[in-house]
Design a protein around this motif. Structure first.
Motif, mmCIF file in Angstrom:
data_model
loop_
_atom_site.group_PDB
_atom_site.id
_atom_site.type_symbol
_atom_site.label_atom_id
_atom_site.label_comp_id
_atom_site.label_asym_id
_atom_site.label_seq_id
_atom_site.Cartn_x
_atom_site.Cartn_y
_atom_site.Cartn_z
ATOM 1 N N TYR A 1 0.824 -1.210 0.000
ATOM 2 C CA TYR A 1 0.000 0.000 0.000
ATOM 3 C C TYR A 1 0.863 1.266 0.000
ATOM 4 O O TYR A 1 0.541 2.243 -0.682
ATOM 5 N N GLN A 2 1.945 1.264 0.758
ATOM 6 C CA GLN A 2 2.812 2.443 0.757
ATOM 7 C C GLN A 2 3.426 2.660 -0.625
ATOM 8 O O GLN A 2 3.497 3.789 -1.125
ATOM 9 N N ALA A 3 3.864 1.579 -1.261
ATOM 10 C CA ALA A 3 4.467 1.685 -2.587
ATOM 11 C C ALA A 3 3.491 2.256 -3.611
ATOM 12 O O ALA A 3 3.894 2.958 -4.548
ATOM 13 N N LYS B 1 -1.067 4.555 -1.148
ATOM 14 C CA LYS B 1 -2.368 4.451 -0.469
ATOM 15 C C LYS B 1 -2.257 4.808 1.013
ATOM 16 O O LYS B 1 -3.212 5.341 1.600
ATOM 17 N N VAL B 2 -1.138 4.497 1.652
ATOM 18 C CA VAL B 2 -0.926 4.796 3.073
ATOM 19 C C VAL B 2 0.490 5.328 3.280
ATOM 20 O O VAL B 2 1.354 5.212 2.410
ATOM 21 N N LEU B 3 0.706 5.926 4.443
ATOM 22 C CA LEU B 3 2.040 6.391 4.863
ATOM 23 C C LEU B 3 2.708 7.275 3.796
ATOM 24 O O LEU B 3 3.903 7.171 3.533
ATOM 25 N N LYS B 4 1.920 8.160 3.227
ATOM 26 C CA LYS B 4 2.433 9.010 2.151
ATOM 27 C C LYS B 4 3.513 9.972 2.620
ATOM 28 O O LYS B 4 4.417 10.334 1.857
ATOM 29 N N GLU C 1 13.839 9.929 0.286
ATOM 30 C CA GLU C 1 13.967 10.425 1.659
ATOM 31 C C GLU C 1 14.278 11.912 1.656
ATOM 32 O O GLU C 1 13.784 12.664 2.492
ATOM 33 N N LEU C 2 15.087 12.358 0.701
ATOM 34 C CA LEU C 2 15.390 13.787 0.609
ATOM 35 C C LEU C 2 14.123 14.573 0.239
ATOM 36 O O LEU C 2 13.900 15.670 0.731
ATOM 37 N N ASP D 1 12.468 17.572 2.391
ATOM 38 C CA ASP D 1 12.163 18.863 1.778
ATOM 39 C C ASP D 1 10.693 19.230 1.989
ATOM 40 O O ASP D 1 10.356 20.379 2.301
ATOM 41 N N ALA D 2 9.791 18.256 1.840
ATOM 42 C CA ALA D 2 8.363 18.528 1.994
ATOM 43 C C ALA D 2 8.037 18.913 3.422
ATOM 44 O O ALA D 2 7.215 19.791 3.686
#
Length: 268
Positions: free
Chosen positions: A116-118, A121-124, A259-260, A264-265
């Protein structure tokens, strides 16, 4: 900033049906402690109290827990969405986490969250997970879940323990196919966290050591970028040479970039 460099990677460990975090911790204690020496292992209890008899009654003290409920064909699930929401909140509030370790229901659930993360859908807002250790895991069977979670090969470094006498042997093999270039370690035992022989211990220890090496490199590069000590020269520096984990060199580069982007976000 030195503390950041030396911070241990964090793994969320999800137990099996009608057991507990404490029981999974005891199961994993069979393994050589050097395997996870560089990791912070977290063993939460399931969200729901066990709704029936536990297979470990008389072996390990209660209370026992379950993550969600299911029918005999494992095609219909109760409280699964509530469980997913709970774990996403747990991961966000107590993380970030670097990956999962799971046994049986816990492994099945972990793989779902990774898929789901990929797919977004979750853990955005959470950094991409880097690793997964599955013991007796399986796929969900609801087509509506499958077409999202397993739509594409999950590009997370994974190791799958598959027992010759495990009643979930075939489903465990099927779950491994959902991952990009999985490491499969077979053992002669049944539905259990197995004791590892010398060869399996060395395989798993080498696998975790390479992941730590790759992660340390990524942390070092991010540290340099955040402090203006280096420009983005990922292609020129060829970090893939430092991250050769089962031919996942390009995956390591993508992880650094993602991760960068998350950093940044968060700072924007």
């Amino acid at each position: 900033m030195e503390d950041t460099k030396e911070k241990k990677m964090k793994i969320l460990c999800l137990h099996g049906f009608r057991t507990s975090g404490g029981f999974l911790q005891k199961q994993i204690s069979k393994w050589d402690p050097s395997i996870f020496a560089q990791f912070d292992m977290v063993f939460p209890d399931g969200i729901f109290p066990a709704g029936g008899k536990s297979d470990i009654e008389g072996i390990f003290p209660p209370p026992y827990f379950e993550w969600f409920q299911f029918d005999k064909d494992f095609t219909e699930y109760t409280n699964l969405e509530e469980c997913i929401s709970y774990l996403c909140e747990y991961i966000t509030s107590k993380g970030p986490f670097d990956g999962f370790l799971g046994f049986s229901q816990g492994a099945t659930l972990s793989a779902l969250l990774l898929g789901y993360q990929a797919q977004g859908k979750v853990l955005k807002e959470h950094p991409p997970m880097k690793l997964f250790i599955s013991v007796s895991g399986s796929k969900f069977r609801d087509p509506r879940i499958c077409e999202v979670a397993y739509k594409d090969p999950i590009k997370v470094k994974s190791v799958h323990f598959i027992g010759a006498k495990d009643w979930l042997k075939l489903p465990s093999e099927e779950l491994a196919t959902a991952f990009d270039n999985p490491l499969i370690i077979r053992h002669p035992q049944g539905h259990t966290v197995p004791r590892l022989d010398e060869a399996a211990t060395e395989q798993l220890r080498s696998w975790t050591a390479e992941i730590v090496k790759c992660n340390n490199y990524a942390v070092e590069k991010k540290h340099e970028l955040e402090n203006g000590e280096a420009k983005v020269e990922i292609e020129k520096k060829k970090p893939e040479e430092a991250c050769k984990i089962h031919n996942h060199e390009k995956s390591a580069i993508n992880t650094i970039n993602k991760e960068l982007e998350v950093v940044d976000a968060a700072q924007a």
